[in-house]
Design a protein around this motif. Sequence first.
Motif, PDB file in Angstrom:
ATOM      1  N   ARG A 506      -2.291  -1.602  -1.280  1.00  0.00           N
ATOM      2  CA  ARG A 506      -3.251  -0.519  -1.100  1.00  0.00           C
ATOM      3  C   ARG A 506      -2.445   0.734  -0.785  1.00  0.00           C
ATOM      4  NH1 ARG A 506      -5.872  -0.834   4.919  1.00  0.00           N
ATOM      5  NH2 ARG A 506      -4.003  -1.486   6.036  1.00  0.00           N
ATOM      6  N   ASP A 507      -2.911   1.862  -1.232  1.00  0.00           N
ATOM      7  CA  ASP A 507      -2.196   3.103  -0.986  1.00  0.00           C
ATOM      8  C   ASP A 507      -2.143   3.354   0.519  1.00  0.00           C
ATOM      9  OD1 ASP A 507      -1.640   4.197  -3.674  1.00  0.00           O
ATOM     10  OD2 ASP A 507      -3.810   3.982  -3.863  1.00  0.00           O
ATOM     11  N   PRO A 508      -0.945   3.465   1.057  1.00  0.00           N
ATOM     12  CA  PRO A 508      -0.820   3.535   2.514  1.00  0.00           C
ATOM     13  C   PRO A 508      -1.075   4.903   3.099  1.00  0.00           C
ATOM     14  CG  PRO A 508       1.340   3.553   1.513  1.00  0.00           C
ATOM     15  CD  PRO A 508       0.343   3.389   0.381  1.00  0.00           C
ATOM     16  N   LYS A 509      -1.300   5.917   2.282  1.00  0.00           N
ATOM     17  CA  LYS A 509      -1.485   7.260   2.839  1.00  0.00           C
ATOM     18  C   LYS A 509      -2.682   7.315   3.781  1.00  0.00           C
ATOM     19  CE  LYS A 509       0.697   9.826  -0.887  1.00  0.00           C
ATOM     20  NZ  LYS A 509       0.549  10.859  -1.916  1.00  0.00           N
ATOM     21  N   ALA A 510      -3.715   6.535   3.460  1.00  0.00           N
ATOM     22  CA  ALA A 510      -4.915   6.558   4.292  1.00  0.00           C
ATOM     23  C   ALA A 510      -4.904   5.482   5.358  1.00  0.00           C
ATOM     24  CB  ALA A 510      -6.156   6.376   3.420  1.00  0.00           C
ATOM     25  N   ALA A 511      -3.843   4.692   5.403  1.00  0.00           N
ATOM     26  CA  ALA A 511      -3.799   3.565   6.333  1.00  0.00           C
ATOM     27  C   ALA A 511      -2.950   3.892   7.548  1.00  0.00           C
ATOM     28  CB  ALA A 511      -3.219   2.333   5.628  1.00  0.00           C
ATOM     29  N   ALA A 512      -3.354   3.404   8.681  1.00  0.00           N
ATOM     30  CA  ALA A 512      -2.537   3.555   9.886  1.00  0.00           C
ATOM     31  C   ALA A 512      -1.415   2.529   9.833  1.00  0.00           C
ATOM     32  CB  ALA A 512      -3.393   3.326  11.124  1.00  0.00           C
ATOM     33  N   TYR A 513      -0.273   2.891  10.320  1.00  0.00           N
ATOM     34  CA  TYR A 513       0.842   1.948  10.342  1.00  0.00           C
ATOM     35  C   TYR A 513       0.676   1.053  11.557  1.00  0.00           C
ATOM     36  CZ  TYR A 513       3.069   4.909   6.871  1.00  0.00           C
ATOM     37  OH  TYR A 513       3.367   5.592   5.732  1.00  0.00           O
TER      38      TYR A 513
END
Length: 544
Positions: A506-513
Amino acid sequence: MTPGPPPRRQTRRQAGLVLTACILASSLVGMDSLMTTVALPAVAGDLDAGLAVQQWIVAAFLLAVGSLILVGGALGDVYGRRPVFAAGTAGFGAAALVCAVAPTSGVLVTGRLLQGAAAALLLPSVLAVITAAFDEADRSRAIARWSAWSGLSVIAGPVVGGLLIDALSWRAVYWAELPCAAVVVALILRATPPGDGTAGASVDLAGAAFAVPAVGGPAFYLIQSPRSGWGDPLTLTALVAGIASLAAFLAWERRARTPLLPPALFRIRAFAAINATTFVLYGALIACGTYTILFLQENLGYGPAPAGIAGAVPIMVLFVLSGRFGALADRHGGRPFIAGGSLLAGLGMLLLLRADAGTSLWTVVLPSVLVHGLGLAMLVAPLTSGVMSAAPADRAGVASGINNAIARIGSMMAIAVLGVVISVRFSAELDDGLARAGIAAPDAAVLDAARERPLSDEPPAALPDDERAALEPVLADASASAFRTGAGAAGALAVLAGAIAWAGYRDPKAAAYDAAGTLGCPITGARDHVEAPPIGSRAAQPAG
């Protein structure tokens, strides 16, 4: 009074020399790999090398780079990029000399292994040296120039290699690398400032000691077993030692202070998925490209130059179109481009299922490499940027190095696995072809010699002329069938890579690390924090 900084003109001049050195170094490694692939049939003829040796000429380099590149980056952090960069380049040139004068295939494989180890020192230093040489205002432009010129040189590699082999010898490929390496070392020593090592940093040498046999043992088993037998004690020992080393490596990495592969990074779903995609996809791409170039020369009779052109086509498509697809991926997300590009690359490989003993380069192979080059252009930029953005910002440098290593290890393992597929299919088709043609089977030594080169239609020289004439069409059909099977397997791997990307990434730009706080001690190779560039930028393209 402390002396002031040098004049701006001198600083820019030194930075320009550094950039030239980095471009030449990246070009040297990139061109070498592709020129070597084009040279394989000529090497086979000169040194009496079968498929296993041809596989090792490619795989030895990938084994050393994949296993040691993270160590090379860490050594640069500890001892400074300048000495490590210079040592890697000098070592690469020295190993090229070993390859150029190699009297036997064993010496050539050793030279390729040494070249891979030297490249593992050289490659991690390139981008870090550029970053240190240019201030923030000029850095993006410098990286773009480095990427563009390095890309153009890689495109030229198969063609230049083909012309050198046609005009002189396969050895000329390695002789040509010597002056380039010497120029790079001179530029590094002249223009790169010393003293950028980190006191107190350490290198995971134990991890590297486990990693090399962990990768090399299974590869040795897969490459050698079709000739020596699947139950041969030597190959079985290598396999068992490799599995044991892999178990030891994984156990060690969980407790090492500065691990090569930080386990916590792989607990990030996007990072794990994109590296799994890389392992499968790049293995399919490199293996299919290698065996296509062999088939063009050994079965279809094309020379090194036309085969080199075919090898350059996907890279040309990538170079021209990847920025455009990257810009689209920036707007719409990388996942559909990584998955869709993998599927398209697989479709291009599956077009090779039309190949036979009379196949034309222009009507079968060229459409295939164009389609899979288009797929490559779709996926490379979002995949590379996705790796860097899937990890926390202070681990992006290590994440990129891990992805580079995984791509090379995947390529080496795919070359070994597809070599098994090709060899097994060839042997079966050869036996069936002899029976269908009503030809009495040659003695075991003749058949063994034919099986050593399963993509060649050239009968063993020891046969009388009439037997050679009868055996040649059988060999041609058997090798074409074996190549189709290998191409089909490569296409299936690329499709599998697309499915992995679609299901797991999934594109990680919108995901919290969510794993950012669990990474433990900083990793030596991540000392230079590298922010992920926009997907469509030149800086997002793979280095080396």
